[in-house]
Design a protein around this motif. Structure first.
Motif, PDB file in Angstrom:
ATOM      1  N   LEU A   1     -78.144 138.874 -15.160  1.00 15.12           N
ATOM      2  CA  LEU A   1     -77.741 138.536 -16.569  1.00 15.12           C
ATOM      3  C   LEU A   1     -78.087 139.839 -17.351  1.00 15.12           C
ATOM      4  O   LEU A   1     -77.237 140.185 -18.416  1.00 15.12           O
ATOM      5  N   GLY A   2     -79.430 140.383 -17.418  1.00 15.78           N
ATOM      6  CA  GLY A   2     -79.614 141.915 -18.138  1.00 15.78           C
ATOM      7  C   GLY A   2     -78.661 142.841 -17.825  1.00 15.78           C
ATOM      8  O   GLY A   2     -78.713 143.858 -18.732  1.00 15.78           O
ATOM      9  N   LEU A   3     -77.935 142.810 -16.840  1.00 18.08           N
ATOM     10  CA  LEU A   3     -76.981 144.031 -16.435  1.00 18.08           C
ATOM     11  C   LEU A   3     -75.569 143.711 -16.802  1.00 18.08           C
ATOM     12  O   LEU A   3     -74.729 144.462 -16.876  1.00 18.08           O
ATOM     13  N   ALA A   4     -75.517 142.388 -17.782  1.00 17.03           N
ATOM     14  CA  ALA A   4     -74.377 142.091 -18.420  1.00 17.03           C
ATOM     15  C   ALA A   4     -73.656 143.044 -19.283  1.00 17.03           C
ATOM     16  O   ALA A   4     -72.490 143.160 -19.667  1.00 17.03           O
ATOM     17  N   GLY A   5     -74.725 143.840 -19.985  1.00 15.31           N
ATOM     18  CA  GLY A   5     -74.093 144.719 -21.157  1.00 15.31           C
ATOM     19  C   GLY A   5     -74.582 143.934 -22.317  1.00 15.31           C
ATOM     20  O   GLY A   5     -74.556 142.928 -22.637  1.00 15.31           O
ATOM     21  N   LYS A   6     -75.050 144.951 -23.240  1.00 18.60           N
ATOM     22  CA  LYS A   6     -75.627 144.652 -24.672  1.00 18.60           C
ATOM     23  C   LYS A   6     -74.277 143.897 -25.326  1.00 18.60           C
ATOM     24  O   LYS A   6     -74.715 142.790 -25.851  1.00 18.60           O
ATOM     25  N   ARG A   7     -73.221 144.368 -25.428  1.00 15.99           N
ATOM     26  CA  ARG A   7     -72.230 143.655 -26.167  1.00 15.99           C
ATOM     27  C   ARG A   7     -71.937 142.286 -25.903  1.00 15.99           C
ATOM     28  O   ARG A   7     -71.864 141.321 -26.728  1.00 15.99           O
ATOM     29  N   ILE A   8     -71.965 142.005 -24.408  1.00 18.32           N
ATOM     30  CA  ILE A   8     -71.647 140.635 -24.031  1.00 18.32           C
ATOM     31  C   ILE A   8     -72.722 139.748 -24.355  1.00 18.32           C
ATOM     32  O   ILE A   8     -72.555 138.456 -24.875  1.00 18.32           O
ATOM     33  N   LEU A   9     -73.916 140.141 -24.157  1.00 17.80           N
ATOM     34  CA  LEU A   9     -75.435 139.517 -24.513  1.00 17.80           C
ATOM     35  C   LEU A   9     -75.068 139.100 -25.984  1.00 17.80           C
ATOM     36  O   LEU A   9     -75.491 137.983 -26.409  1.00 17.80           O
ATOM     37  N   ASP A  10     -75.202 140.278 -26.899  1.00 16.19           N
ATOM     38  CA  ASP A  10     -75.149 139.979 -28.261  1.00 16.19           C
ATOM     39  C   ASP A  10     -74.233 139.171 -28.752  1.00 16.19           C
ATOM     40  O   ASP A  10     -74.516 138.250 -29.430  1.00 16.19           O
ATOM     41  N   THR A  11     -72.829 139.195 -28.403  1.00 18.82           N
ATOM     42  CA  THR A  11     -71.867 138.374 -28.942  1.00 18.82           C
ATOM     43  C   THR A  11     -72.167 136.798 -28.281  1.00 18.82           C
ATOM     44  O   THR A  11     -72.006 135.870 -28.982  1.00 18.82           O
ATOM     45  N   GLY A  12     -72.490 136.751 -26.937  1.00 14.87           N
ATOM     46  CA  GLY A  12     -72.919 135.320 -26.394  1.00 14.87           C
ATOM     47  C   GLY A  12     -74.001 134.900 -27.125  1.00 14.87           C
ATOM     48  O   GLY A  12     -74.025 133.476 -27.595  1.00 14.87           O
ATOM     49  N   ALA A  13     -74.973 135.437 -27.602  1.00 14.54           N
ATOM     50  CA  ALA A  13     -76.334 135.027 -28.293  1.00 14.54           C
ATOM     51  C   ALA A  13     -75.972 134.528 -29.670  1.00 14.54           C
ATOM     52  O   ALA A  13     -75.949 133.507 -30.272  1.00 14.54           O
ATOM     53  N   THR A  14     -75.242 135.459 -30.375  1.00 11.78           N
ATOM     54  CA  THR A  14     -74.523 135.136 -31.651  1.00 11.78           C
ATOM     55  C   THR A  14     -73.849 133.960 -31.782  1.00 11.78           C
ATOM     56  O   THR A  14     -74.095 132.856 -32.702  1.00 11.78           O
ATOM     57  N   LYS A  15     -72.883 133.929 -30.880  1.00 15.66           N
ATOM     58  CA  LYS A  15     -71.733 132.556 -31.042  1.00 15.66           C
ATOM     59  C   LYS A  15     -72.763 131.433 -30.469  1.00 15.66           C
ATOM     60  O   LYS A  15     -72.416 130.360 -31.169  1.00 15.66           O
ATOM     61  N   GLY A  16     -73.781 131.396 -29.588  1.00 15.49           N
ATOM     62  CA  GLY A  16     -74.672 130.423 -29.390  1.00 15.49           C
ATOM     63  C   GLY A  16     -75.356 129.823 -30.391  1.00 15.49           C
ATOM     64  O   GLY A  16     -75.323 128.597 -30.700  1.00 15.49           O
ATOM     65  N   VAL A  17     -75.872 130.621 -31.344  1.00 16.30           N
ATOM     66  CA  VAL A  17     -76.711 130.323 -32.357  1.00 16.30           C
ATOM     67  C   VAL A  17     -75.776 129.554 -33.581  1.00 16.30           C
ATOM     68  O   VAL A  17     -76.097 128.607 -34.061  1.00 16.30           O
ATOM     69  N   GLU A  18     -74.637 130.307 -33.665  1.00 17.14           N
ATOM     70  CA  GLU A  18     -73.477 129.833 -34.657  1.00 17.14           C
ATOM     71  C   GLU A  18     -73.248 128.326 -34.322  1.00 17.14           C
ATOM     72  O   GLU A  18     -73.278 127.450 -35.084  1.00 17.14           O
ATOM     73  N   THR A  19     -72.842 128.174 -33.148  1.00 14.76           N
ATOM     74  CA  THR A  19     -72.485 126.783 -32.439  1.00 14.76           C
ATOM     75  C   THR A  19     -73.657 125.803 -32.804  1.00 14.76           C
ATOM     76  O   THR A  19     -73.344 124.593 -33.140  1.00 14.76           O
ATOM     77  N   PHE A  20     -74.971 126.325 -32.592  1.00 17.15           N
ATOM     78  CA  PHE A  20     -76.031 125.218 -32.606  1.00 17.15           C
ATOM     79  C   PHE A  20     -76.135 124.619 -33.967  1.00 17.15           C
ATOM     80  O   PHE A  20     -76.410 123.731 -34.142  1.00 17.15           O
ATOM     81  N   PHE A  21     -76.200 126.169 -34.831  1.00 16.15           N
ATOM     82  CA  PHE A  21     -76.447 125.355 -36.302  1.00 16.15           C
ATOM     83  C   PHE A  21     -75.087 124.477 -36.974  1.00 16.15           C
ATOM     84  O   PHE A  21     -75.457 123.456 -37.542  1.00 16.15           O
ATOM     85  N   LEU A  22     -74.014 124.709 -36.600  1.00 16.51           N
ATOM     86  CA  LEU A  22     -72.795 123.812 -36.879  1.00 16.51           C
ATOM     87  C   LEU A  22     -73.016 122.355 -36.402  1.00 16.51           C
ATOM     88  O   LEU A  22     -72.758 121.470 -36.933  1.00 16.51           O
ATOM     89  N   GLN A  23     -73.287 122.560 -35.007  1.00 16.56           N
ATOM     90  CA  GLN A  23     -73.575 120.991 -34.669  1.00 16.56           C
ATOM     91  C   GLN A  23     -74.661 120.434 -34.957  1.00 16.56           C
ATOM     92  O   GLN A  23     -74.900 119.162 -35.338  1.00 16.56           O
ATOM     93  N   LEU A  24     -75.906 121.154 -35.372  1.00 13.98           N
ATOM     94  CA  LEU A  24     -76.871 120.672 -35.751  1.00 13.98           C
ATOM     95  C   LEU A  24     -76.621 119.870 -37.149  1.00 13.98           C
ATOM     96  O   LEU A  24     -77.231 118.903 -37.297  1.00 13.98           O
ATOM     97  N   GLU A  25     -76.135 120.507 -38.035  1.00 14.31           N
ATOM     98  CA  GLU A  25     -75.588 119.960 -39.258  1.00 14.31           C
ATOM     99  C   GLU A  25     -74.709 118.709 -39.288  1.00 14.31           C
ATOM    100  O   GLU A  25     -74.933 117.663 -39.951  1.00 14.31           O
ATOM    101  N   LYS A  26     -74.017 118.602 -38.057  1.00 10.66           N
ATOM    102  CA  LYS A  26     -73.199 117.345 -37.837  1.00 10.66           C
ATOM    103  C   LYS A  26     -74.028 116.383 -37.415  1.00 10.66           C
ATOM    104  O   LYS A  26     -74.011 115.391 -37.860  1.00 10.66           O
ATOM    105  N   GLU A  27     -74.831 116.636 -36.401  1.00  6.45           N
ATOM    106  CA  GLU A  27     -75.667 115.755 -36.120  1.00  6.45           C
ATOM    107  C   GLU A  27     -76.756 115.065 -37.102  1.00  6.45           C
ATOM    108  O   GLU A  27     -76.936 113.766 -37.038  1.00  6.45           O
ATOM    109  N   ILE A  28     -77.170 115.950 -38.068  1.00  8.14           N
ATOM    110  CA  ILE A  28     -78.166 115.529 -38.990  1.00  8.14           C
ATOM    111  C   ILE A  28     -77.250 114.372 -39.834  1.00  8.14           C
ATOM    112  O   ILE A  28     -77.636 113.304 -40.262  1.00  8.14           O
ATOM    113  N   LYS A  29     -76.145 114.903 -40.129  1.00  7.82           N
ATOM    114  CA  LYS A  29     -75.281 114.207 -41.181  1.00  7.82           C
ATOM    115  C   LYS A  29     -75.077 112.621 -40.427  1.00  7.82           C
ATOM    116  O   LYS A  29     -74.937 111.810 -41.157  1.00  7.82           O
TER     117      LYS A  29
END
Length: 160
Positions: free
Chosen positions: A121-149
């Motif tokens: 996984l560490g060999l995947a490259g910084k760009r893929i990891l950074d993009t994947g992590a940011t997208k995962g965090v964004e999806t989490f907070f969007l879904q968290l707000e929906k679940e709280i509501k």
């Protein structure tokens, strides 16, 4: 064994008061429904969560077993988490700092996360990891707000 450091800072605006976000951000049922790719999630002891998540980042797919520790809590303004994960393609270890501020009934959250990713996984490259992590965090907070509501709506409906 390859390794890569991933750092992200993400800001999110909840259309909810800080007290509501704080109440539900540690609720295991809300978290399970909010975490992208979550297969299982439970609080095993106070402040310790275990779970399994499918990770999909570009060509990388894996099932990770996660352990999340609530390392510091200053209600309702700050959470510091320690996160460890193991999958067939590698490991991840990191921390996340979540800072909550309220302005006129709206919660402004800043998430600062840093982690080490190793193995294939560490060999995947910084760009893929950074993009994947940011997208995962964004999806989490969007879904968290929906679940709280959704939770707030269910409570309101039951009290009618």
């Amino acid at each position: 064994m390859g390794g890569e450091t991933v750092e992200i800072e993400y800001k999110y605006r909840f259309g909810l008061p800080r007290s509501m976000v704080w109440k539900y951000i540690k609720n295991e049922k809300v978290l399970k429904k909010s975490l992208p790719g979550c297969k299982s999630f439970s609080e095993t002891s106070p402040g310790v969560y275990m779970g399994e998540m499918e990770i999909n980042m570009g060509p990388i797919q894996d099932l990770f077993k996660l352990e999340i520790h609530l390392a510091e809590e200053k209600s309702p303004a700050l959470l510091r988490l320690k996160i460890n994960g193991d999958g067939s393609l590698g490991q991840m270890n990191g921390t996340a700092l979540l800072i909550f501020k309220e302005n006129q009934g709206v919660t402004h959250l800043t998430c600062k996360a840093k982690g080490e990713v190793s193995g294939a996984l560490g060999l995947a490259g910084k760009r893929i990891l950074d993009t994947g992590a940011t997208k995962g965090v964004e999806t989490f907070f969007l879904q968290l707000e929906k679940e709280i509501k959704r939770k707030l709506y269910d409570v309101k409906k039951r009290n009618r």
